[in-house]
Design a protein around this motif. Structure first.
Motif, short mmCIF file in Angstrom:
data_model
loop_
_atom_site.label_atom_id
_atom_site.label_comp_id
_atom_site.label_asym_id
_atom_site.label_seq_id
_atom_site.Cartn_x
_atom_site.Cartn_y
_atom_site.Cartn_z
N GLY A 280 3.49 -15.29 6.39
CA GLY A 280 3.50 -14.21 5.41
C GLY A 280 4.15 -12.97 5.99
N ARG A 281 4.58 -12.09 5.11
CA ARG A 281 5.19 -10.83 5.54
C ARG A 281 4.34 -9.68 5.04
NH1 ARG A 281 10.55 -11.46 7.14
NH2 ARG A 281 10.78 -13.55 8.00
N PHE A 282 4.03 -8.75 5.93
CA PHE A 282 3.18 -7.62 5.57
C PHE A 282 3.86 -6.32 5.97
CE2 PHE A 282 -0.16 -4.52 5.84
CZ PHE A 282 -1.06 -4.88 4.85
N THR A 283 3.85 -5.35 5.05
CA THR A 283 4.36 -4.03 5.36
C THR A 283 3.66 -3.02 4.47
OG1 THR A 283 6.38 -2.72 5.71
CG2 THR A 283 6.31 -4.15 3.74
N PHE A 284 4.08 -1.76 4.55
CA PHE A 284 3.43 -0.76 3.70
C PHE A 284 4.42 0.26 3.17
CE2 PHE A 284 2.31 0.16 8.21
CZ PHE A 284 2.98 1.35 8.40
N VAL B 103 -2.85 -14.10 -2.24
CA VAL B 103 -1.46 -14.45 -1.92
C VAL B 103 -1.38 -15.82 -1.28
CG1 VAL B 103 0.49 -13.86 -0.42
CG2 VAL B 103 -0.63 -12.07 -1.78
N GLU B 104 -2.27 -16.10 -0.34
CA GLU B 104 -2.24 -17.41 0.32
C GLU B 104 -2.59 -18.53 -0.65
OE1 GLU B 104 -4.65 -17.16 3.81
OE2 GLU B 104 -3.05 -16.20 4.99
N SER B 105 -3.36 -18.22 -1.69
CA SER B 105 -3.71 -19.26 -2.67
C SER B 105 -2.49 -19.70 -3.49
CB SER B 105 -4.80 -18.75 -3.62
OG SER B 105 -4.28 -17.86 -4.60
N THR B 106 -1.42 -18.91 -3.46
CA THR B 106 -0.21 -19.29 -4.19
C THR B 106 0.74 -20.14 -3.34
OG1 THR B 106 1.18 -17.37 -3.55
CG2 THR B 106 -0.34 -17.09 -5.43
N TRP B 107 0.42 -20.29 -2.06
CA TRP B 107 1.29 -21.04 -1.17
C TRP B 107 1.13 -22.55 -1.40
CZ3 TRP B 107 0.50 -18.35 4.27
CH2 TRP B 107 0.99 -17.05 4.19
N ASP C 286 11.51 -10.05 -7.13
CA ASP C 286 10.29 -9.29 -7.42
C ASP C 286 9.04 -10.14 -7.30
OD1 ASP C 286 12.06 -7.27 -7.96
OD2 ASP C 286 11.51 -7.03 -10.07
N ASP C 287 9.12 -11.39 -7.76
CA ASP C 287 7.95 -12.27 -7.76
C ASP C 287 7.53 -12.71 -6.37
OD1 ASP C 287 7.51 -12.09 -10.44
OD2 ASP C 287 8.47 -14.00 -10.96
N ASP C 288 8.35 -12.41 -5.35
CA ASP C 288 7.97 -12.72 -3.98
C ASP C 288 6.95 -11.72 -3.44
OD1 ASP C 288 9.88 -14.75 -3.98
OD2 ASP C 288 11.45 -13.48 -3.13
N PHE C 289 6.67 -10.66 -4.21
CA PHE C 289 5.90 -9.54 -3.69
C PHE C 289 4.59 -9.31 -4.45
CE2 PHE C 289 10.00 -8.85 -1.99
CZ PHE C 289 9.87 -8.03 -0.89
N ALA C 290 3.54 -8.97 -3.68
CA ALA C 290 2.33 -8.38 -4.22
C ALA C 290 2.25 -6.97 -3.65
CB ALA C 290 1.10 -9.17 -3.80
N VAL C 291 1.92 -5.98 -4.48
CA VAL C 291 1.82 -4.61 -4.01
C VAL C 291 0.43 -4.07 -4.32
CG1 VAL C 291 4.30 -4.24 -4.29
CG2 VAL C 291 2.76 -3.60 -6.14
N VAL C 292 -0.04 -3.15 -3.46
CA VAL C 292 -1.41 -2.66 -3.56
C VAL C 292 -1.42 -1.15 -3.39
CG1 VAL C 292 -3.78 -3.12 -2.84
CG2 VAL C 292 -1.97 -4.72 -2.19
N GLY C 293 -2.22 -0.45 -4.21
CA GLY C 293 -2.30 0.99 -4.05
C GLY C 293 -3.52 1.57 -4.72
N ASP C 294 -3.61 2.91 -4.65
CA ASP C 294 -4.79 3.58 -5.21
C ASP C 294 -4.48 4.85 -5.98
OD1 ASP C 294 -4.17 5.07 -2.73
OD2 ASP C 294 -6.06 6.09 -3.13
N ASN C 295 -3.37 5.53 -5.67
CA ASN C 295 -3.17 6.85 -6.25
C ASN C 295 -1.90 6.92 -7.08
OD1 ASN C 295 -3.90 9.61 -6.71
ND2 ASN C 295 -4.83 9.65 -4.68
N LEU C 296 -1.67 8.10 -7.67
CA LEU C 296 -0.58 8.24 -8.64
C LEU C 296 0.80 8.03 -8.03
CD1 LEU C 296 -1.96 11.26 -10.68
CD2 LEU C 296 -1.95 8.84 -11.33
N ASN C 297 0.95 8.24 -6.73
CA ASN C 297 2.24 7.96 -6.11
C ASN C 297 2.51 6.47 -5.95
OD1 ASN C 297 0.14 7.97 -4.14
ND2 ASN C 297 1.62 8.20 -2.50
N PRO D 171 5.16 -18.91 -5.50
CA PRO D 171 4.46 -18.49 -4.29
C PRO D 171 4.85 -17.07 -3.92
CG PRO D 171 6.24 -19.98 -3.72
CD PRO D 171 6.16 -19.96 -5.22
N ILE D 172 3.90 -16.29 -3.43
CA ILE D 172 4.14 -14.91 -3.01
C ILE D 172 4.27 -14.89 -1.50
CG2 ILE D 172 3.22 -12.56 -3.02
CD1 ILE D 172 1.51 -13.45 -5.46
#
Length: 295
Positions: free
Chosen positions: A50-54, A280-284, A224-235, A15-16
């Motif tokens: 769930g926990r959300f941050t950026f 993420v919620e589908s893994t709960w 690490d497997d507790d996390f999903a990360v999302v982005g768009d650019n090279l950073n 689960p994430i």
């Protein structure tokens, strides 16, 4: 949602719990806003445990409105990984600075290229942002308006006094000029990253969003497997490739899409994070979220 690779089954027993999202180009739309429906969805996600941050290249003052809007209580990655901030304590958990040699290298390179290239150099010291030029250019004013920050002018001599206490440097200008500058900086070498097409950032050695995420995971006692990360650019590139569930939004740089485990069908303009939250919620555990009493 489009997926390059098969999504782990809900029965995978992984689960994430956490979602870490980039801001510009990912969580924010082109109006620099988080659509109301996404704000509400994030609220339901966190209410369910769930926990959300950026993780962002922005300063604290530029990120604070979104910390407040989303009622973030988890650590936030700022300055592209150079700092981790705890909104509850109101304090930085980690801080990294550019070495003074690198700062002076960039200042000298900028001065040498100033007439040939249409670039502006910004220095980030503590909570202040300072321009190397005596007068703010239109592209600096545009950046100031976009991020909702104040940028001050300062003399090169005055800025040199902060050489050992610089969190990052940023160059703003045409993409071709930034590419040339980055290529020249590679010979030194300097830790540079393209956070947007018209932005080039110089970060402390060995620092990026991925190193900050690893530090945050250790601080939280998570995996690490507790996390999903999302982005768009090279950073976002290293961060997205560092976990099992890295997501690239539809508008992401092709290099970032290639590194991501999952490529979303929606862009930042269409609230792509909605699909990440659903995944993420589908893994709960079936039928309920996390207990609100869990740490």
């Amino acid at each position: 949602m489009l997926n390059k690779q098969p999504i782990p089954s809900n029965q995978s027993n992984i689960p994430i719990r956490w979602i870490v999202s980039d801001l510009d180009g990912t969580l924010l739309n082109s109006e620099q806003q988080i659509p109301p429906e996404l704000v509400r969805r994030i609220a339901r996600f966190t209410e369910s445990g769930g926990r959300f941050t950026f993780a962002t290249g922005r300063t604290l003052s530029a990120a604070q409105p979104f910390i407040t809007l989303l009622q973030i209580t988890s650590p936030v990655i700022l300055f592209n990984g150079a700092r981790i901030y705890d909104p509850v304590m109101g304090a930085y958990l980690t801080e990294h600075y550019l070495d003074s040699v690198s700062v002076r290298h960039v200042m000298r390179m900028y001065k040498e290229a100033e007439k040939a290239q249409q670039l502006d150099l910004l220095l980030f010291h503590e909570e202040g942002i300072f321009s190397f030029s005596a007068v703010l250019s239109e592209q600096v004013k545009k950046q100031m308006h976009k991020d909702g920050v104040v940028i001050e002018t300062a003399s090169p001599q005055w800025m040199d006094g902060f050489a050992g206490k610089v969190t990052k440097l940023m160059l703003i200008g045409p993409e071709a000029d930034l590419i040339r500058f980055q290529q020249a900086a590679a010979a030194i070498p300097l830790n540079t990253v393209r956070s947007e097409s018209q932005l080039l950032e110089v970060l402390p050695h060995g620092i990026n969003k991925s190193t900050a995420l690893s530090a945050m995971i250790r601080l939280l006692g998570a995996e690490d497997d507790d996390f999903a990360v999302v982005g768009d650019n090279l950073n976002d590139l290293e961060m997205i490739g560092s976990v099992r569930n890295g997501f690239a939004v539809a508008n992401a740089n092709p290099v970032v899409k290639a590194a991501a485990a999952h490529v979303l069908a929606r862009s930042n303009e269409k609230s792509a994070l909605l699909d990440v939250i659903d995944f993420v919620e589908s893994t709960w555990p079936l039928g309920h979220g996390w207990s609100s009493t869990e740490s």
